[in-house]
Write an enzyme that holds these catalytic residues in place. Structure first.
Site, PDB file in Angstrom:
ATOM      1  N   GLY A  44     -10.400   1.637   9.212  1.00 43.77           N
ATOM      2  CA  GLY A  44      -9.378   1.253   8.293  1.00 43.77           C
ATOM      3  C   GLY A  44      -8.291  -0.379   9.374  1.00 43.77           C
ATOM      4  N   THR A  45      -7.854  -0.057  10.307  1.00 42.87           N
ATOM      5  CA  THR A  45      -6.966  -0.218  11.578  1.00 42.87           C
ATOM      6  C   THR A  45      -7.598  -2.256  11.526  1.00 42.87           C
ATOM      7  OG1 THR A  45      -6.636   1.340  13.080  1.00 42.87           O
ATOM      8  CG2 THR A  45      -6.433  -0.673  13.809  1.00 42.87           C
ATOM      9  N   ASN A  66       1.743   7.730   6.375  1.00 39.78           N
ATOM     10  CA  ASN A  66       0.187   8.639   6.471  1.00 39.78           C
ATOM     11  C   ASN A  66       1.156  10.168   7.116  1.00 39.78           C
ATOM     12  OD1 ASN A  66       1.095   6.337   8.814  1.00 39.78           O
ATOM     13  ND2 ASN A  66       0.709   7.658   9.651  1.00 39.78           N
ATOM     14  N   GLN A 106      -4.919   6.269   3.498  1.00 43.15           N
ATOM     15  CA  GLN A 106      -3.826   7.447   3.010  1.00 43.15           C
ATOM     16  C   GLN A 106      -3.989   7.942   0.766  1.00 43.15           C
ATOM     17  OE1 GLN A 106      -3.420  10.066   4.881  1.00 43.15           O
ATOM     18  NE2 GLN A 106      -3.753   9.092   7.104  1.00 43.15           N
ATOM     19  N   SER A 165      -9.996   3.196   4.748  1.00 40.77           N
ATOM     20  CA  SER A 165     -10.716   3.827   5.957  1.00 40.77           C
ATOM     21  C   SER A 165     -11.794   5.352   5.406  1.00 40.77           C
ATOM     22  CB  SER A 165      -9.580   4.091   6.964  1.00 40.77           C
ATOM     23  OG  SER A 165     -10.635   4.877   7.734  1.00 40.77           O
ATOM     24  N   HIS A 207     -13.170   7.611   6.887  1.00 38.25           N
ATOM     25  CA  HIS A 207     -13.320   8.794   8.058  1.00 38.25           C
ATOM     26  C   HIS A 207     -11.571  10.147   7.437  1.00 38.25           C
ATOM     27  CE1 HIS A 207      -9.484   8.470  10.959  1.00 38.25           C
ATOM     28  NE2 HIS A 207     -10.336   7.106  10.701  1.00 38.25           N
ATOM     29  N   THR A 259     -23.408  -8.410  12.849  1.00 36.68           N
ATOM     30  CA  THR A 259     -24.511  -7.126  11.881  1.00 36.68           C
ATOM     31  C   THR A 259     -24.119  -4.865  11.970  1.00 36.68           C
ATOM     32  OG1 THR A 259     -26.278  -7.884  13.579  1.00 36.68           O
ATOM     33  CG2 THR A 259     -26.393  -5.782  12.148  1.00 36.68           C
ATOM     34  N   CYS A 318       7.173  14.686  22.226  1.00 36.56           N
ATOM     35  CA  CYS A 318       6.429  15.331  23.307  1.00 36.56           C
ATOM     36  C   CYS A 318       4.797  14.591  23.236  1.00 36.56           C
ATOM     37  CB  CYS A 318       6.883  16.478  23.429  1.00 36.56           C
ATOM     38  SG  CYS A 318       8.450  16.837  23.651  1.00 36.56           S
TER      39      CYS A 318
HETATM   40  C1  PLP Z   1      -1.977   4.712   6.927  1.00 35.27           C
HETATM   41  C2  PLP Z   1      -3.234   4.437   8.006  1.00 35.27           C
HETATM   42  N1  PLP Z   1      -3.814   2.983   8.414  1.00 35.27           N
HETATM   43  C3  PLP Z   1      -4.529   3.162   8.981  1.00 35.27           C
HETATM   44  C4  PLP Z   1      -5.093   3.638   9.748  1.00 35.27           C
HETATM   45  C5  PLP Z   1      -6.461   2.928  10.154  1.00 35.27           C
HETATM   46  O1  PLP Z   1      -7.288   4.028  10.052  1.00 35.27           O
HETATM   47  P1  PLP Z   1      -8.743   4.148  11.499  1.00 35.27           P
HETATM   48  O2  PLP Z   1      -8.704   5.150  11.719  1.00 35.27           O
HETATM   49  O3  PLP Z   1     -10.153   3.456  10.284  1.00 35.27           O
HETATM   50  O4  PLP Z   1      -9.061   2.765  12.091  1.00 35.27           O
HETATM   51  C6  PLP Z   1      -4.624   5.066  10.019  1.00 35.27           C
HETATM   52  C7  PLP Z   1      -5.241   6.509  10.266  1.00 35.27           C
HETATM   53  O5  PLP Z   1      -4.783   6.697  11.109  1.00 35.27           O
HETATM   54  C8  PLP Z   1      -3.867   5.532   8.751  1.00 35.27           C
HETATM   55  O6  PLP Z   1      -2.943   6.527   7.986  1.00 35.27           O
HETATM   56  S1  FES Z   2       7.409  15.693  26.828  1.00 32.47           S
HETATM   57 FE1  FES Z   2       8.964  16.361  25.894  1.00 32.47          FE
HETATM   58  S2  FES Z   2       8.806  17.522  27.629  1.00 32.47           S
HETATM   59 FE2  FES Z   2       7.427  17.612  27.725  1.00 32.47          FE
END
Ligand code: PLP
Ligand code: FES
Lengths: 381, 146
Positions: free
Chosen positions: A66-67, A146, A174, A194, A196, A232, A320
């Site tokens: 998808g990327t 997403n 999504q 995408s 997956h 390919t 985090c």
């Molecule tokens: C909105 C959106 N665009 C693009 C992607 C990327 O897709 P891919 O994991 O196939 O590169 C994702 C997935 O994380 C997504 O949620």
């Molecule tokens: S990454 Fe935020 S406290 Fe550890």
């Protein structure tokens, strides 16, 4: 509970892929029988993908993700159409595949407008209209977000872009198989997919490119994919994508009604069982499987670890968890304060989830929250 | 990504909670990701940390380092506790992912802040100043190049 990150491969999809991974090993570019057989598989998948979004098979380009589809659409279109202008309109809540492509283009002299979103993560057609300039060549706005699941007014924006003769790309990674999509009715010129995310295999995607829309390839070499993407073909992956999208669209009405019911039960259950929790995103206008809440006084990564101990996989927009130590750009764009974004939790459902899964989360989450709040210096409960 | 030790301290944190009879309390925030850690000390007349507890708003590493730090200095003299470095806490946890090292600094700072508070309450302002100066020094260590 983390189906927005990725989904399980469907058995039916695997069955469709098996022959390609075993007996049919041909290179789809070869003239001989093996090659022709592989090419036939690829073309069947192309027709399946096209049918799912109301396109013609010749308008589908297979990619490695998808990327890559996002990169190809935006970068490829911008390069090819530079003479017509250098301004692109997008939003602040796009996936990084779009945002980082736009940032890279800015370094190459393109101009990008990042439209801000409202508290639900949405932009309006009027915002897009106001941002259009003489040199605007492309609008790229995601179909559905997403993180918070908000569904953008794609049809209205598509109509506007068509009227103003500006190309319109949407990242529908999504949205595919979750909401109905018709590229013609919605005036979409390019659309990213995408595999997956829809119970297909990882490492394969597709870009719909309307006939007449010209793009520059980003990967050059052989003449595959009508010179739009050399290399390919990943025949097994492509077959998997074709099968997954066909099944997904076929099952969508039933599957999504079921997922939506699970989602609503989960949202209502969380909001009523845990005090000081807020739903992020729009209550109705959201993906059928998306739940995103902010839980005050506690931190997202700690929630994820504790849920994981209980066998629940989820995701968070907390600083985090980000690696970059910045909280989710989507939540911040929606005006959610840093400390609230910190306690965000995304649970994303698929049609493989059950009522029991929802019951289980509702039985465990309040405990996890109580335990972490007890540890929090901010909580006086 | 976390070691078993980290997960153990995260899921069964030692010395978690508040001390009603604390005579030194320190709270510090992590400028990097917005997390907060609070340490409560009960120091005896001869400077021994008789009891200690913590409260943390942060990630798994932040919780685990708080827990481990309290365990390492409980029963020690405060002068010795002041020498506790984040590296020692990380080592005791059998390592942290690189992106999480900053969380362990928070534990060290919280302990220092609590001891400083204790000194202040005892009227030992010079000692408190000393800690403040050391923190100050550390903060300014990096830009020494220019
Ligand atoms: C909105 C959106 N665009 C693009 C992607 C990327 O897709 P891919 O994991 O196939 O590169 C994702 C997935 O994380 C997504 O949620
Ligand atoms: S990454 Fe935020 S406290 Fe550890």
């Amino acid at each position: 509970m983390d189906n927005a990150a990725t989904t399980a491969l469907s058995g039916e999809v695997l069955n469709a892929m098996m022959p390609v991974m075993t007996e049919c090993f041909g290179n789809a570019s070869s003239i001989h029988a093996y090659g022709r057989e592989a090419a036939a598989y690829v073309e069947k998948a192309r027709a399946q993908v096209a049918a799912a979004i109301g396109a013609a098979p010749s308008e589908i380009v297979f990619t490695g993700s998808g990327t890559e589809a996002d990169n190809l659409a935006i970068h490829g279109y911008a390069l090819r159409n530079k003479k017509r202008g250098n301004h692109i309109i997008t939003t602040t809540v796009e996936h990084h595949a779009v945002l980082h492509t736009c940032e890279a283009l800015e370094k190459q002299g393109y101009e990008v407008t990042y439209l801000p979103v409202d508290e639900y993560g949405l932009v309006t057609k009027e915002q897009v209209e106001a941002a259009i300039k003489e040199n605007t060549i492309l609008v790229s706005i995601m179909f559905a977000n997403n993180e918070v699941g908000s569904i953008m007014p794609i049809e209205e924006i598509g109509k506007l872009c068509r009227e103003r003769k500006i190309a319109f790309h949407t990242d529908a990674v999504q949205a595919v198989c979750h909401v109905p999509i018709d590229v013609n009715a919605m005036n979409i010129d390019m659309l990213s997919i995408s595999a997956h995310k829809i119970h297909g295999p990882k490492g394969v995607g597709a870009l719909y490119v309307r006939k007449g829309i010209l793009i520059e390839p980003l990967i050059v070499g052989g003449a595959q994919e009508k010179r739009k993407r050399a290399g390919t073909e990943n025949v097994a992956g492509i077959v998997g994508l074709g099968a997954a999208i066909e099944i997904g669209v076929r099952e969508m009405p039933n599957a999504m009604a079921k997922v939506k019911a699970l989602r609503d039960r989960l949202i209502d259950g969380i909001l009523s069982a845990i005090p000081e929790v807020k739903l992020n995103g729009h209550r109705e206008n959201r993906l059928p499987g998306n739940v995103n809440v902010s839980i005050r006084y506690i931190e997202g990564e700690a929630i994820l670890l504790m849920l994981d101990i209980n066998g629940i996989a989820a995701s968070s927009g907390s600083a985090c968890t980000s690696g970059s130590l910045d909280p989710s750009h989507v939540l911040l764009s929606m005006g959610i304060p840093h400390e609230i974004a910190h306690g965000s939790l995304r649970l994303s459902l698929s049609d493989y989830n059950t009522d029991e899964d929802v019951d289980y989360v509702l039985s465990k989450l309040p405990e996890v929250v109580a335990k972490l709040r007890k540890m929090s210096p901010l909580y006086n409960g | 990504m976390y070691t078993e030790k980290v997960m153990d301290h995260f899921s069964n944190p030692r010395n978690m909670g508040e001390l009603d009879d604390a005579n030194g309390v320190g709270m510090v925030g992590n400028a990097k990701c917005g997390d907060i850690m609070k340490i409560f000390l009960k120091v005896s007349d001869d400077g021994i940390i008789e009891d200690i507890s913590f409260k943390t708003f942060g990630c798994g590493a932040a919780v685990a380092t708080s827990s481990m730090a309290t365990e390492l200095i409980k029963g020690k003299h405060i002068e010795e506790a002041l020498k506790l470095s984040n590296a020692a806490v990380v080592e005791a946890l059998e390592g942290l992912p690189p992106a999480k090292l900053h969380c362990s600094v928070l534990a060290e700072e919280a302990v220092h802040a609590a001891i400083k508070d204790y000194y202040e309450r005892m009227g030992m302002h010079e000692k408190a100043e000393e800690i403040a100066e050391n923190e100050h020094f550390e903060e300014h260590e990096a830009p020494r190049e220019h």
